[in-house]
Structure formats: structure tokens, C-alpha cells
Design a protein around this motif. Structure first.
Motif, PDB file in Angstrom:
ATOM      1  N   PHE A 148       0.860  -1.182   0.000  1.00 29.95           N
ATOM      2  CA  PHE A 148       0.000   0.000   0.000  1.00 29.95           C
ATOM      3  C   PHE A 148       0.899   1.236   0.000  1.00 29.95           C
ATOM      4  O   PHE A 148       1.811   1.347   0.831  1.00 29.95           O
ATOM      5  N   GLU A 149       0.625   2.169  -0.913  1.00 28.09           N
ATOM      6  CA  GLU A 149       1.434   3.381  -1.018  1.00 28.09           C
ATOM      7  C   GLU A 149       0.541   4.617  -0.996  1.00 28.09           C
ATOM      8  O   GLU A 149      -0.553   4.627  -1.559  1.00 28.09           O
ATOM      9  N   MET A 150       1.020   5.682  -0.320  1.00 27.10           N
ATOM     10  CA  MET A 150       0.353   6.977  -0.343  1.00 27.10           C
ATOM     11  C   MET A 150       1.413   8.055  -0.516  1.00 27.10           C
ATOM     12  O   MET A 150       2.399   8.090   0.212  1.00 27.10           O
ATOM     13  N   ARG A 151       1.211   8.925  -1.500  1.00 26.94           N
ATOM     14  CA  ARG A 151       2.155  10.009  -1.762  1.00 26.94           C
ATOM     15  C   ARG A 151       1.674  11.272  -1.051  1.00 26.94           C
ATOM     16  O   ARG A 151       0.577  11.764  -1.305  1.00 26.94           O
ATOM     17  N   PHE A 159       4.680   7.184   1.589  1.00 24.21           N
ATOM     18  CA  PHE A 159       4.537   6.324   2.755  1.00 24.21           C
ATOM     19  C   PHE A 159       4.032   4.968   2.269  1.00 24.21           C
ATOM     20  O   PHE A 159       3.037   4.904   1.534  1.00 24.21           O
ATOM     21  N   SER A 160       4.705   3.893   2.650  1.00 23.41           N
ATOM     22  CA  SER A 160       4.308   2.573   2.158  1.00 23.41           C
ATOM     23  C   SER A 160       4.329   1.549   3.274  1.00 23.41           C
ATOM     24  O   SER A 160       5.104   1.658   4.236  1.00 23.41           O
ATOM     25  N   VAL A 161       3.452   0.548   3.133  1.00 18.14           N
ATOM     26  CA  VAL A 161       3.388  -0.597   4.043  1.00 18.14           C
ATOM     27  C   VAL A 161       3.261  -1.849   3.187  1.00 18.14           C
ATOM     28  O   VAL A 161       2.433  -1.891   2.268  1.00 18.14           O
ATOM     29  N   ASP A 180      -6.320   7.632   0.689  1.00 23.53           N
ATOM     30  CA  ASP A 180      -6.073   7.471  -0.754  1.00 23.53           C
ATOM     31  C   ASP A 180      -4.834   6.592  -0.943  1.00 23.53           C
ATOM     32  O   ASP A 180      -3.706   7.023  -0.707  1.00 23.53           O
ATOM     33  N   GLN A 181      -5.037   5.363  -1.385  1.00 26.42           N
ATOM     34  CA  GLN A 181      -3.958   4.380  -1.464  1.00 26.42           C
ATOM     35  C   GLN A 181      -3.800   3.824  -2.869  1.00 26.42           C
ATOM     36  O   GLN A 181      -4.779   3.626  -3.593  1.00 26.42           O
ATOM     37  N   THR A 182      -2.541   3.587  -3.237  1.00 27.73           N
ATOM     38  CA  THR A 182      -2.219   2.813  -4.440  1.00 27.73           C
ATOM     39  C   THR A 182      -1.801   1.425  -3.988  1.00 27.73           C
ATOM     40  O   THR A 182      -0.871   1.270  -3.186  1.00 27.73           O
ATOM     41  N   ILE A 183      -2.490   0.403  -4.492  1.00 28.86           N
ATOM     42  CA  ILE A 183      -2.264  -0.974  -4.061  1.00 28.86           C
ATOM     43  C   ILE A 183      -1.542  -1.731  -5.159  1.00 28.86           C
ATOM     44  O   ILE A 183      -1.982  -1.731  -6.322  1.00 28.86           O
ATOM     45  N   LEU A 193      -0.822  -6.702 -10.175  1.00 29.89           N
ATOM     46  CA  LEU A 193      -2.057  -5.920 -10.045  1.00 29.89           C
ATOM     47  C   LEU A 193      -1.738  -4.576  -9.406  1.00 29.89           C
ATOM     48  O   LEU A 193      -1.012  -4.512  -8.404  1.00 29.89           O
ATOM     49  N   GLN A 194      -2.272  -3.495  -9.978  1.00 30.09           N
ATOM     50  CA  GLN A 194      -2.122  -2.161  -9.392  1.00 30.09           C
ATOM     51  C   GLN A 194      -3.457  -1.444  -9.458  1.00 30.09           C
ATOM     52  O   GLN A 194      -4.048  -1.296 -10.514  1.00 30.09           O
ATOM     53  N   ARG A 195      -3.922  -0.982  -8.297  1.00 29.94           N
ATOM     54  CA  ARG A 195      -5.211  -0.300  -8.214  1.00 29.94           C
ATOM     55  C   ARG A 195      -5.090   0.909  -7.303  1.00 29.94           C
ATOM     56  O   ARG A 195      -4.334   0.889  -6.327  1.00 29.94           O
ATOM     57  N   LYS A 196      -5.859   1.954  -7.614  1.00 24.69           N
ATOM     58  CA  LYS A 196      -5.963   3.117  -6.741  1.00 24.69           C
ATOM     59  C   LYS A 196      -7.343   3.123  -6.113  1.00 24.69           C
ATOM     60  O   LYS A 196      -8.347   3.077  -6.812  1.00 24.69           O
TER      61      LYS A 196
END
Length: 241
Positions: A148-151, A159-161, A180-183, A193-196
Motif C-alpha cells: 500500500f502506497e500513499m504520496r 509512505f508505504s506498508v 487514498d492508497q495505491t495498491i 495488479l495495481q489499483r488506486k
């Protein structure tokens, strides 16, 4: 004459039971409560000079004479009311704040707490997301990487986990900063797989699906493909001869 002198000497003994200022102050309790901030709080401040608002209550049978709040930077007076709220200056990093209440008899009570001050506005809240990673047929995919990423818009920091799915395909992401996360989900043998997604709660459920990579065309398996390639090579070789 002797009797009169004895009477004078004995008189203070009779009056010794009268209360004095010192004896009356013994045992007078001061109830001191700090409502905000809490011990160990972290605060984000973008004003100059930086300060923390201390809110609390002080009460004593004889009344409150003064309430003072101290930090490593300075000291402020909060008056003598039962309820108080005043701003005390603080420095960047850890600060030790002490509240001292004094009643009208000179009794004192104090409480101390620690606050860490950061510069700027507070970050978005941290969310938790759990769910399963499966293939299109619903079979669990173990050992898949879930990120999970958030800019952060202010300084473009990411910030990522990251966590890994278990044998049952389940994952758990904790303390992901922001709604608001980019997965990003990856596993060898599957298409990444990449999803927002914009989440609406602090705790969320989300199942994810991965497509197998290199899917076979119906009627064209690996064995058939090898035979076809060999056949084409033989044909080309025959034409050259």
C-alpha cells in the motif's frame, strides 16, 4: 503574687488548641487534573512561535491562588480559576510540561507530562485493511506481496506498508497512512495488479484477484506449441534444400 504568675503561665496552655495558619493547612487537598494534552501525545504545529494549549481543572477547599504551567522554553500563568486553559511555549522534539497549582493556604500540587512537537500540519490518519488474494476461480494465493502506497502532497514523500499473504491467501495491512492508497500486488506466475482506491473508514475489508500470467490459448498447449515450432523448422529446412 505567686498565684497570679501561675495563672499567667497556664493561660497559653488553655489557648494552645486554637487553630493556627500552619496547622490548618495540613491535609488540605488540591485536586489537579490535566484534560489536554495527554502524556505521550505528539502534536503538529505550523504556527510561530510554537506553543501547546494546556487545559485542566484545579480545586481546593481554601480556593486556588494560582495555576502556573512550565516547559523547557518558558513559564505562563493561568490565573486562579477552577478551570484553566493557557498556551505554553515549546521547542521541537520532546518537551516536559509541568502544571503547578497553589491554594490560598500555600499548599501546592503539580503534575508533569511529556509532549513531542513536530513542525507542520498533522499527517493523514492511519488505516487498516485486510482481505484475501485469490485467482479468478477463488483459490487462495499464498506468499503474494501486498503493498500500500500513499504520496504525501506537501513534500512528495511516499509512505508505504508491505505484507505477505498467508497460506489461506489472507493479508493484513496496518498503519497505512491516508485514505487514498495505491495498491500493488505481485506473485511469480501471476500478472501484477495495481489499483488506486480511496477508503472511507479507518478499518476496511478488500479482496484482490490476480490473473495467471502466460495463459494458454484454447487448443494450443505447451506440447502442441513445441510440435508446431519443430514442424515449421522442418518445412523451412525442406524449402532450402
Amino acid at each position: 503574687m505567686i498565684v497570679a504568675i501561675l495563672a499567667i503561665i497556664a493561660y497559653p496552655a488553655v489557648c494552645s488548641g486554637l487553630p493556627s495558619e500552619n496547622t490548618a493547612s495540613i491535609g488540605e487537598p488540591i485536586n489537579l487534573t490535566i484534560i489536554s494534552p495527554n502524556d505521550g501525545d505528539e502534536v503538529w504545529i505550523d504556527v510561530v512561535p510554537p506553543h501547546v494549549v494546556v487545559i485542566g481543572e484545579a480545586d481546593a477547599p481554601s480556593g486556588i491562588r494560582s495555576v502556573v504551567v512550565q516547559s523547557g522554553v518558558g513559564e505562563v500563568s493561568c490565573g486562579n480559576e477552577t478551570k484553566f486553559a493557557c498556551s505554553v511555549p515549546v521547542s521541537t522534539g520532546k518537551n516536559r510540561i509541568t502544571v503547578i497549582a497553589t491554594d490560598n493556604l500555600g499548599n501546592r500540587a503539580e503534575k508533569t507530562l511529556n509532549v513531542t512537537r513536530h513542525t507542520g500540519i498533522p499527517p493523514p490518519p492511519a488505516i487498516t485493511v485486510s482481505g484475501r488474494v485469490t485467482d479468478p476461480e477463488g483459490n487462495p494465493i499464498p506468499n503474494a506481496s501486498v503493498r500500500f502506497e500513499m504520496r504525501f502532497a506537501l513534500d512528495d514523500e511516499i509512505f508505504s506498508v508491505t505484507n505477505t499473504t498467508g497460506r489461506d491467501g489472507r493479508y493484513l495491512i496496518e498503519n497505512a497512512i491516508g485514505y487514498d492508497q495505491t495498491i500493488i500486488v505481485q506473485k511469480e506466475g501471476y500478472q501484477p495488479l495495481q489499483r488506486k482506491i480511496v477508503f472511507g473508514n479507518l478499518t476496511n475489508e478488500l479482496d484482490l484477484e490476480l490473473e495467471p500470467s502466460g495463459q494458454e490459448v484454447p487448443g494450443f498447449g505447451l506440447h502442441t506449441g513445441i510440435i508446431g515450432v519443430l514442424g515449421a523448422l522442418l518445412v523451412l529446412r525442406g524449402k532450402k534444400t
